[in-house]
Design a protein around this motif. Structure first.
Motif, short mmCIF file in Angstrom:
data_model
loop_
_atom_site.label_atom_id
_atom_site.label_comp_id
_atom_site.label_asym_id
_atom_site.label_seq_id
_atom_site.Cartn_x
_atom_site.Cartn_y
_atom_site.Cartn_z
N UNK A 197 0.83 -1.21 0.00
CA UNK A 197 0.00 0.00 0.00
C UNK A 197 0.86 1.26 0.00
N UNK A 198 1.89 1.30 0.83
CA UNK A 198 2.71 2.50 0.93
C UNK A 198 3.44 2.80 -0.36
N UNK A 199 3.96 1.77 -1.04
CA UNK A 199 4.64 1.99 -2.31
C UNK A 199 3.69 2.57 -3.36
N UNK A 200 2.46 2.11 -3.36
CA UNK A 200 1.48 2.62 -4.31
C UNK A 200 1.11 4.07 -3.99
N UNK A 201 0.84 4.34 -2.72
CA UNK A 201 0.46 5.69 -2.34
C UNK A 201 1.61 6.67 -2.55
N UNK A 202 2.83 6.21 -2.32
CA UNK A 202 3.99 7.07 -2.54
C UNK A 202 4.13 7.45 -4.01
N UNK A 203 3.75 6.54 -4.89
CA UNK A 203 3.78 6.83 -6.33
C UNK A 203 2.81 7.95 -6.67
N UNK A 204 1.63 7.87 -6.09
CA UNK A 204 0.62 8.92 -6.31
C UNK A 204 1.09 10.25 -5.72
N UNK A 205 1.66 10.21 -4.52
CA UNK A 205 2.15 11.44 -3.88
C UNK A 205 3.27 12.08 -4.69
N UNK A 206 4.03 11.26 -5.40
CA UNK A 206 5.13 11.78 -6.22
C UNK A 206 4.62 12.47 -7.48
N UNK B 83 -12.89 -7.68 -12.03
CA UNK B 83 -12.72 -6.24 -12.21
C UNK B 83 -13.26 -5.47 -11.01
N UNK B 84 -14.35 -5.94 -10.43
CA UNK B 84 -14.91 -5.27 -9.26
C UNK B 84 -13.96 -5.36 -8.07
N UNK B 85 -13.31 -6.52 -7.90
CA UNK B 85 -12.35 -6.67 -6.81
C UNK B 85 -11.21 -5.67 -6.95
N UNK B 86 -10.70 -5.52 -8.17
CA UNK B 86 -9.61 -4.57 -8.41
C UNK B 86 -10.09 -3.13 -8.19
N UNK B 87 -11.29 -2.83 -8.65
CA UNK B 87 -11.85 -1.49 -8.52
C UNK B 87 -12.00 -1.11 -7.04
N UNK B 88 -12.54 -2.02 -6.24
CA UNK B 88 -12.74 -1.74 -4.82
C UNK B 88 -11.42 -1.61 -4.08
N UNK B 89 -10.46 -2.47 -4.41
CA UNK B 89 -9.15 -2.40 -3.76
C UNK B 89 -8.45 -1.08 -4.11
N UNK B 90 -8.53 -0.66 -5.37
CA UNK B 90 -7.93 0.60 -5.78
C UNK B 90 -8.54 1.75 -4.97
N UNK B 91 -9.85 1.74 -4.85
CA UNK B 91 -10.55 2.80 -4.11
C UNK B 91 -10.11 2.81 -2.65
N UNK B 92 -9.94 1.63 -2.06
CA UNK B 92 -9.49 1.54 -0.68
C UNK B 92 -8.09 2.13 -0.50
N UNK B 93 -7.21 1.85 -1.46
CA UNK B 93 -5.82 2.30 -1.35
C UNK B 93 -5.69 3.79 -1.58
N UNK B 94 -6.36 4.30 -2.62
CA UNK B 94 -6.15 5.69 -3.03
C UNK B 94 -7.26 6.64 -2.60
N UNK B 95 -8.36 6.12 -2.08
CA UNK B 95 -9.43 6.97 -1.60
C UNK B 95 -10.23 7.62 -2.70
N UNK B 96 -10.10 7.12 -3.92
CA UNK B 96 -10.83 7.65 -5.07
C UNK B 96 -10.87 6.58 -6.14
N UNK B 97 -11.88 6.59 -6.99
CA UNK B 97 -11.96 5.57 -8.04
C UNK B 97 -10.89 5.79 -9.10
N UNK B 98 -10.52 4.74 -9.82
CA UNK B 98 -9.50 4.88 -10.87
C UNK B 98 -10.03 5.64 -12.08
N UNK B 99 -9.12 6.32 -12.75
CA UNK B 99 -9.48 7.01 -13.98
C UNK B 99 -9.07 6.24 -15.22
N UNK B 100 -8.16 5.28 -15.04
CA UNK B 100 -7.65 4.57 -16.20
C UNK B 100 -7.34 3.12 -15.88
#
Length: 314
Positions: free
Chosen positions: A91-100, A130-147
């Protein structure tokens, strides 16, 4: 200014843990943007050994040093070792990518399961993945994916419909057809919309237009063997004529042992006058254009085993 869209597929636990931070550092140093597409469920890379019976599999494995790039531990996940849950443990590696400052999207839930099964699966199975990935992405980043960008360039009609239901406006699930030397079979290949014959999907496809490193390494082009020492020059030859391109990287390759090749490419593209951007930036540049529509088509590409979703732009 012509652009190189840098799309980074993150397939494994090791790629997320080690390759992604390395890529973030390299890209920031060179003022290059990119989109990171994450695998969000368990890493079952070991299950990929079942592909041994596919035509061309061993040839590709021997050319690209899979053991060297992925490591023995990764190749045992799901077989001799428990499969790590990437979306929980990284989770931290993913969030750090977004923060960067980098765009983040979905690659898949389970890379091996998706790539090896999606073409013959139905609506319920596809939606569950796809729903599992969508929900996990939302949990990690706090927003739905755009791509989104499909694992192994493998999809089915239910998956395209699901992208539209998620409201994803742009995705990179397909490949432009290439000649044996890696050049475009159709120089006009670019963004388009997909049709299943009855329905035109809303989500815009941004097809990969350049060969990947693992498709070129160990291949002979014009009597020259492509190695780590000349592969960057080979790709730069393909981008010598200015036009927009989408280049797919892998966190397990360019983010680790093949990082020096990425650095060479970034220098070369800068000298050629390119700007390296994200998928989101590219979409913003073309969203108001009238785009062509092409059917769902499958084809084989040089250097890769099996059929991929291909842009049939004739």
């Amino acid at each position: 200014m012509p652009t190189i869209v840098l799309k980074i597929d993150v397939d494994t636990y090791r790629g997320t843990l080690e390759g992604v931070p390395n890529l973030v550092r390299i890209l920031k140093q060179h003022q290059a943007n990119a989109t990171f597409l994450f695998s969000l469920g368990k890493d079952h890379t070991g299950w990929a050994l079942r592909r041994a019976f596919r035509p061309g599999f061993f040839k590709k494995v021997s050319r690209t040093s899979v053991l060297e790039h992925y490591g023995p531990k990764t190749l045992m996940y799901g077989v001799f070792l428990p499969a790590p849950d990437i979306g929980k443990e990284c989770v931290e590696e993913m969030r750090a990518t977004k923060r960067a400052g980098f765009e983040c999207g979905i690659h898949c839930w389970d890379h091996v399961v998706w790539q090896d099964n999606v073409r013959r699966r139905g609506e319920s199975w596809t939606q569950k993945q796809m729903q599992a990935a969508y929900e996990r992405f939302n949990d990690i980043f706090g927003a739905p994916p755009k791509t989104y960008g499909a694992a192994g360039w493998q999809m089915n009609p239910y998956a395209f419909a699901q992208l539209d239901q998620f409201g994803i406006q742009y995705s990179s699930d397909s490949r432009a057809m290439l000649k044996a030397d890696g050049s475009l079979a159709n120089p006009a290949a670019g963004p388009y919309r997909l049709s299943d014959g009855e329905h035109i999907y809303d989500c815009v496809q941004l097809p990969t237009t350049l060969p990947t490193l693992d498709e070129l390494l160990g291949v002979e082009i014009n009597d020259t063997l492509i190695t780590e020492s000349n592969i960057a020059a080979t790709i730069l030859t393909l981008t010598a004529e200015p036009r927009n391109h989408v280049f797919t990287m892998h966190a397990e390759l360019e983010g680790q042992k093949l990082a020096p090749i990425l650095v060479e490419l970034l220098h070369g593209w800068s000298e050629q006058g390119y700007q390296c951007i994200s998928m989101g930036q590219y979409f913003a540049n073309i969203r108001d254009q009238k785009l062509p529509t092409y059917p769902i088509t499958w084809a084989e590409l040089p250097g890769r085993s099996g059929e991929l979703l291909a842009l049939d732009a004739k």
